[in-house]
Write a protein that holds these residues in place. Structure first.
Motif, PDB file in Angstrom:
ATOM      1  N   ILE A   1       8.599  -5.015   7.025  1.00 49.64           N
ATOM      2  CA  ILE A   1       7.189  -4.742   6.740  1.00 49.64           C
ATOM      3  C   ILE A   1       7.058  -3.631   5.697  1.00 49.64           C
ATOM      4  O   ILE A   1       6.213  -3.700   4.794  1.00 49.64           O
ATOM      5  CB  ILE A   1       6.448  -4.371   8.038  1.00 49.64           C
ATOM      6  CG1 ILE A   1       6.488  -5.563   9.005  1.00 49.64           C
ATOM      7  CG2 ILE A   1       5.011  -3.966   7.757  1.00 49.64           C
ATOM      8  CD1 ILE A   1       5.814  -5.313  10.327  1.00 49.64           C
ATOM      9  N   PHE A   2       7.910  -2.598   5.797  1.00 50.66           N
ATOM     10  CA  PHE A   2       7.871  -1.503   4.825  1.00 50.66           C
ATOM     11  C   PHE A   2       8.175  -2.027   3.426  1.00 50.66           C
ATOM     12  O   PHE A   2       7.466  -1.700   2.458  1.00 50.66           O
ATOM     13  CB  PHE A   2       8.888  -0.433   5.225  1.00 50.66           C
ATOM     14  CG  PHE A   2       8.858   0.785   4.345  1.00 50.66           C
ATOM     15  CD1 PHE A   2       8.134   1.905   4.714  1.00 50.66           C
ATOM     16  CD2 PHE A   2       9.570   0.824   3.153  1.00 50.66           C
ATOM     17  CE1 PHE A   2       8.104   3.032   3.905  1.00 50.66           C
ATOM     18  CE2 PHE A   2       9.548   1.936   2.335  1.00 50.66           C
ATOM     19  CZ  PHE A   2       8.813   3.055   2.717  1.00 50.66           C
ATOM     20  N   ASN A   3       9.231  -2.836   3.296  1.00 44.38           N
ATOM     21  CA  ASN A   3       9.602  -3.351   1.975  1.00 44.38           C
ATOM     22  C   ASN A   3       8.509  -4.210   1.373  1.00 44.38           C
ATOM     23  O   ASN A   3       8.175  -4.085   0.183  1.00 44.38           O
ATOM     24  CB  ASN A   3      10.899  -4.164   2.079  1.00 44.38           C
ATOM     25  CG  ASN A   3      12.111  -3.300   2.366  1.00 44.38           C
ATOM     26  OD1 ASN A   3      12.081  -2.092   2.184  1.00 44.38           O
ATOM     27  ND2 ASN A   3      13.173  -3.924   2.832  1.00 44.38           N
ATOM     28  N   GLN A   4       7.944  -5.091   2.190  1.00 46.43           N
ATOM     29  CA  GLN A   4       6.948  -6.012   1.662  1.00 46.43           C
ATOM     30  C   GLN A   4       5.653  -5.313   1.279  1.00 46.43           C
ATOM     31  O   GLN A   4       5.051  -5.638   0.245  1.00 46.43           O
ATOM     32  CB  GLN A   4       6.659  -7.117   2.688  1.00 46.43           C
ATOM     33  CG  GLN A   4       5.664  -8.155   2.179  1.00 46.43           C
ATOM     34  CD  GLN A   4       5.414  -9.245   3.192  1.00 46.43           C
ATOM     35  OE1 GLN A   4       6.187  -9.412   4.132  1.00 46.43           O
ATOM     36  NE2 GLN A   4       4.338  -9.991   3.017  1.00 46.43           N
ATOM     37  N   LEU A   5       5.226  -4.356   2.076  1.00 44.03           N
ATOM     38  CA  LEU A   5       3.924  -3.728   1.832  1.00 44.03           C
ATOM     39  C   LEU A   5       4.025  -2.448   1.007  1.00 44.03           C
ATOM     40  O   LEU A   5       3.371  -2.318  -0.028  1.00 44.03           O
ATOM     41  CB  LEU A   5       3.243  -3.435   3.178  1.00 44.03           C
ATOM     42  CG  LEU A   5       2.898  -4.662   4.034  1.00 44.03           C
ATOM     43  CD1 LEU A   5       2.285  -4.226   5.356  1.00 44.03           C
ATOM     44  CD2 LEU A   5       1.954  -5.599   3.287  1.00 44.03           C
ATOM     45  N   VAL A   6       4.848  -1.511   1.440  1.00 43.75           N
ATOM     46  CA  VAL A   6       4.887  -0.199   0.781  1.00 43.75           C
ATOM     47  C   VAL A   6       5.574  -0.283  -0.575  1.00 43.75           C
ATOM     48  O   VAL A   6       5.095   0.301  -1.560  1.00 43.75           O
ATOM     49  CB  VAL A   6       5.586   0.829   1.695  1.00 43.75           C
ATOM     50  CG1 VAL A   6       5.646   2.188   1.005  1.00 43.75           C
ATOM     51  CG2 VAL A   6       4.841   0.946   3.020  1.00 43.75           C
ATOM     52  N   ILE A   7       6.703  -0.996  -0.659  1.00 43.94           N
ATOM     53  CA  ILE A   7       7.394  -1.087  -1.941  1.00 43.94           C
ATOM     54  C   ILE A   7       6.559  -1.846  -2.961  1.00 43.94           C
ATOM     55  O   ILE A   7       6.470  -1.452  -4.133  1.00 43.94           O
ATOM     56  CB  ILE A   7       8.773  -1.745  -1.755  1.00 43.94           C
ATOM     57  CG1 ILE A   7       9.716  -0.770  -1.060  1.00 43.94           C
ATOM     58  CG2 ILE A   7       9.358  -2.182  -3.090  1.00 43.94           C
ATOM     59  CD1 ILE A   7      11.123  -1.286  -0.876  1.00 43.94           C
ATOM     60  N   CYS A   8       5.922  -2.929  -2.550  1.00 49.00           N
ATOM     61  CA  CYS A   8       5.045  -3.661  -3.482  1.00 49.00           C
ATOM     62  C   CYS A   8       3.883  -2.794  -3.940  1.00 49.00           C
ATOM     63  O   CYS A   8       3.504  -2.810  -5.120  1.00 49.00           O
ATOM     64  CB  CYS A   8       4.536  -4.936  -2.822  1.00 49.00           C
ATOM     65  SG  CYS A   8       5.808  -6.210  -2.600  1.00 49.00           S
ATOM     66  N   ALA A   9       3.317  -2.020  -3.020  1.00 45.65           N
ATOM     67  CA  ALA A   9       2.216  -1.124  -3.388  1.00 45.65           C
ATOM     68  C   ALA A   9       2.697  -0.038  -4.344  1.00 45.65           C
ATOM     69  O   ALA A   9       2.045   0.252  -5.361  1.00 45.65           O
ATOM     70  CB  ALA A   9       1.613  -0.501  -2.128  1.00 45.65           C
ATOM     71  N   GLY A  10       3.834   0.579  -4.040  1.00 43.22           N
ATOM     72  CA  GLY A  10       4.353   1.624  -4.916  1.00 43.22           C
ATOM     73  C   GLY A  10       4.695   1.105  -6.292  1.00 43.22           C
ATOM     74  O   GLY A  10       4.480   1.792  -7.306  1.00 43.22           O
ATOM     75  N   ALA A  11       5.222  -0.121  -6.368  1.00 44.16           N
ATOM     76  CA  ALA A  11       5.595  -0.692  -7.663  1.00 44.16           C
ATOM     77  C   ALA A  11       4.371  -0.948  -8.532  1.00 44.16           C
ATOM     78  O   ALA A  11       4.363  -0.625  -9.724  1.00 44.16           O
ATOM     79  CB  ALA A  11       6.382  -1.986  -7.452  1.00 44.16           C
ATOM     80  N   VAL A  12       3.324  -1.521  -7.963  1.00 44.17           N
ATOM     81  CA  VAL A  12       2.142  -1.817  -8.781  1.00 44.17           C
ATOM     82  C   VAL A  12       1.395  -0.539  -9.146  1.00 44.17           C
ATOM     83  O   VAL A  12       0.820  -0.431 -10.242  1.00 44.17           O
ATOM     84  CB  VAL A  12       1.215  -2.820  -8.053  1.00 44.17           C
ATOM     85  CG1 VAL A  12       0.522  -2.172  -6.862  1.00 44.17           C
ATOM     86  CG2 VAL A  12       0.190  -3.398  -9.018  1.00 44.17           C
ATOM     87  N   TRP A  13       1.413   0.458  -8.289  1.00 46.30           N
ATOM     88  CA  TRP A  13       0.785   1.737  -8.631  1.00 46.30           C
ATOM     89  C   TRP A  13       1.565   2.467  -9.716  1.00 46.30           C
ATOM     90  O   TRP A  13       0.987   3.176 -10.536  1.00 46.30           O
ATOM     91  CB  TRP A  13       0.658   2.617  -7.389  1.00 46.30           C
ATOM     92  CG  TRP A  13      -0.439   2.191  -6.465  1.00 46.30           C
ATOM     93  CD1 TRP A  13      -1.469   1.336  -6.753  1.00 46.30           C
ATOM     94  CD2 TRP A  13      -0.627   2.579  -5.097  1.00 46.30           C
ATOM     95  NE1 TRP A  13      -2.285   1.167  -5.659  1.00 46.30           N
ATOM     96  CE2 TRP A  13      -1.793   1.927  -4.619  1.00 46.30           C
ATOM     97  CE3 TRP A  13       0.076   3.403  -4.229  1.00 46.30           C
ATOM     98  CZ2 TRP A  13      -2.260   2.084  -3.325  1.00 46.30           C
ATOM     99  CZ3 TRP A  13      -0.394   3.554  -2.932  1.00 46.30           C
ATOM    100  CH2 TRP A  13      -1.549   2.911  -2.484  1.00 46.30           C
ATOM    101  N   ALA A  14       2.886   2.316  -9.716  1.00 46.68           N
ATOM    102  CA  ALA A  14       3.700   2.979 -10.740  1.00 46.68           C
ATOM    103  C   ALA A  14       3.564   2.298 -12.091  1.00 46.68           C
ATOM    104  O   ALA A  14       3.790   2.923 -13.127  1.00 46.68           O
ATOM    105  CB  ALA A  14       5.165   2.998 -10.309  1.00 46.68           C
TER     106      ALA A  14
END
Length: 653
Positions: free
Chosen positions: A92-105
């Protein structure tokens, strides 16, 4: 937690267990990035394992090793469900947090995903969720426990693990699969129009003034005006070198500086007429210097500041007398070639181009001590959309070099300089392919025990606190990131295998310290092990992947960051859980079902995994496989809701 436990547990125990878990997280992340991944890279190169297969096997195992060993330790040693909870929470962390961090970056405000790759990764991740649910659906009550236990049989464990074998086969034949399904090949960049003259505005922030700086006198305005793009007769290949959609490079602030910022100027300025040429100045100092080193870079011998402290990332320096050019480029590390992003995958270096040589120094203190001169090359491969250049060594047995430019303008100028170099040396019949050049610092990695003198006070403090572990890791695990004068690894494959083995020892110890400390904290807090796994342990083991993915998105590799997140999820389920279950149900229980896992909300979490994945797929279909920034906000909200549900269930029950 009971009142009795609150009264009798000393504060030092709480602090000790918390610090132990944090240090364990650091050990796992450091040994993976600094030692394990480079060692696996050397092994993959030695056996000529294709990138797709190496990425899906060795490199996937290296990147996901914290989750894998947490699962192994929890299953074989502590016999708890914390390992299972860690992997489910990491999904869940990889799918949600990493995707969010990538698009914000991503400064474009969105990430364009490669449909074929995303469909592959999401499809196998969905298959992993289905197989995991099938393997865990058998729950029965046991004696002396009010909570139902999950029964996992040997065939079910093999079923989960076999899914990854299919995944590796598809990765190894991805081009054939795409062609079979009627997919279009990747778009090939078009070459520049021959003889096109391009005039740049003098007010462009890329234009820097002439003057004498700490690294020598230069004049920038000449090369930044009236640029003639060459015929590029030596650029024999133009292709996608990164498998990344070109849209993710558009308008990235990393590559396009703010037009409102004033041009970067050197503090010391002098008229160009008062400055002799660089070659003339150095000829007065003595003619013993090799001409390959009589570039602007030689002035750096008198300074210890990194080049980035003197020049801007987008600055181009040019001397009209000697026709020398200097600029920043990223150079891809030899020891991280199987993964396009990571904390050490690309190094920023200050390059010097002349008609007779190409050299560079790393962006660090005392950079002059790490100067390298590049070998002769007979082919240039470029990726215009992604600003990537690869020079091919004249000796096929020696390594090639891959660079990435900070801007389109710098990319064009570097290609121009490479063309000039090729015109001088491409037809040289007397070229000695084995001539000794300084390549040993091509991959200048900072040692674990090097003090961060340029870092903040906080970084220095943590370095001192962790220095015993740093020294222990440095002297017990061989560092394979060493090159000889020819640019080839100094370390043999035997040492790489030894380094891999020692990394496994460190990972087992770190995983045991993490699992044991978190299980004790869970007992003190009267929280199920699985809940601690899906929250604290999952976030701790996945945080390095989040940081690497965020950096990748900033550098334009957002699509690969998202694909890597789903690929890690597939590995975690099918190998991180499937492989330990296969081993335990065969050797530990004698092919009898394993019943040591308590069903503490795990099945509900798997259903949540499926729902979250379904929402992601629907969003991608609606936007045409584009992740937007508001998606990131939605993902973080969903992750917070999941954590609230997981923790709330404990206290509500």
């Amino acid at each position: 937690m009971s009142d009795e436990g609150e009264d009798t547990t000393p504060l030092s125990v709480w602090i000790g267990l918390s610090l132990t878990s944090l240090v364990a997280f650091w050990c796992q992340a450091t040994v993976t990035e600094e030692r394990l991944v480079p060692a696996l890279n050397v092994i993959a190169d030695y056996f000529n394992i294709p990138d797709d297969i190496a990425g899906a096997t060795l490199m996937a195992a290296g990147a996901s090793s914290p989750e894998l060993f947490s699962s192994i330790v929890a299953l074989f040693i502590t016999h708890s469900s914390l390992g299972l909870g860690t992997i489910v929470g990491s999904e869940i962390f990889n799918q949600l947090v990493i995707c969010a961090g990538a698009v914000w970056a991503s400064k474009t405000g969105e990430l364009v995903l490669d449909r074929a790759i995303v469909i592959r990764e999401v499809g196998f991740y969905a298959l992993g969720i289905v197989l995991l649910y099938i393997a865990l659906r058998d729950t029965e009550p046991v004696e002396d426990d009010d909570v139902e236990h999950i029964f996992i049989s040997f065939p079910e464990a093999c079923m989960v693990f076999s899914g990854y074998i299919l995944y590796v086969i598809v990765c190894a034949n991805m081009e054939a699969v795409v062609k079979l399904l009627g997919g279009a090949p990747a778009e090939v960049a078009k070459s520049p129009t021959k003889g096109t003259r391009k005039t740049l505005d003098e007010s462009d922030p890329l234009v820097s003034s002439s003057g004498s700086g700490k690294y020598g006198s230069t004049h920038s305005s000449t090369i930044l005006q009236d640029i003639v793009v060459p015929d590029m007769q030596y650029v024999t290949e133009k292709k996608n070198l990164s498998a990344e959609p070109a849209s993710n490079w558009a308008a990235i602030s990393l590559y396009l500086p703010d037009e409102n910022e004033p041009p970067v100027k050197n503090k010391e300025e002098a008229p160009l007429s008062e400055e002799p040429s660089l070659s003339a100045r150095w000829s007065r100092r003595g003619s013993s210097l090799n001409y390959e080193r009589t570039s602007i870079l030689v002035d750096m011998f008198q300074h210890t500041e990194p080049p980035s402290k003197v020049y801007d990332l987008y600055e181009v320096r040019f001397n009209e007398y000697s026709k020398e050019m200097e600029c920043f480029l990223w150079q891809r590390s030899y020891f991280y070639t199987k993964a396009y992003f990571g904390n050490h995958a690309w190094h920023l270096r200050w390059f010097s181009f002349t008609a007779s040589s190409i050299s560079s120094v790393p962006d660090r203190q005392s950079a002059e001590r790490h100067m390298m001169v590049y070998p002769r090359f007979n082919k240039i491969v470029i990726d215009e959309n992604r600003l990537i250049i690869k020079i091919v060594n004249v000796n096929p047995k020696r390594r090639n070099y891959t660079f990435m430019a900070p801007s389109k303008t710098i990319f064009e100028k570097v290609v121009n300089q490479l063309e000039i170099y090729m015109e001088e040396h491409c037809n040289d019949e007397d070229v000695d392919d084995d001539e000794p050049l300084d390549h040993g610092d091509a991959d200048n990695h900072v040692d674990l025990i090097e003090f961060p003198s340029e870092g903040s006070k906080l970084e220095m403090f943590f370095w001192i606190v962790l220095s015993p572990l740093r020294f222990a890791m440095h002297f017990t695990v061989p560092d394979v990131r060493q090159l000889n004068e020819a640019g080839d690894p100094k370390i043999s494959v035997r040492v790489a295998f030894l380094a891999t083995f020692m990394c496994l020892v460190w990972l087992i110890m770190g995983s045991y310290a993490m699992v044991a400390s978190l299980e004790n904290l869970a007992e003190l807090l009267d929280i199920p092990d699985a809940v601690v796994g899906v929250t604290v342990s999952a976030a701790g083991t996945s945080l390095p992947n989040y940081i690497a993915s965020k950096v990748a998105a900033q550098n334009g590799f957002g699509n690969q960051a998202v694909s890597n997140a789903f690929g890690s999820n597939t590995f975690n389920i099918m190998v991180g859980l499937g492989l330990p279950w296969v081993l335990y149900t065969s050797f530990g229980t004698g092919f009898e079902p394993y019943s040591g896992l308590r069903n503490e909300g795990i099945l509900e979490s798997i259903v949540i995994l499926a729902v979250v994945l379904l929402i992601f797929v629907l969003l991608m279909l609606q936007t045409g496989f584009i992740i937007r920034q508001w998606h990131g906000t939605l993902f973080i909200g969903m992750y917070i809701s999941y954590l609230s549900l997981a923790i709330g269930q404990v206290y509500l029950s």
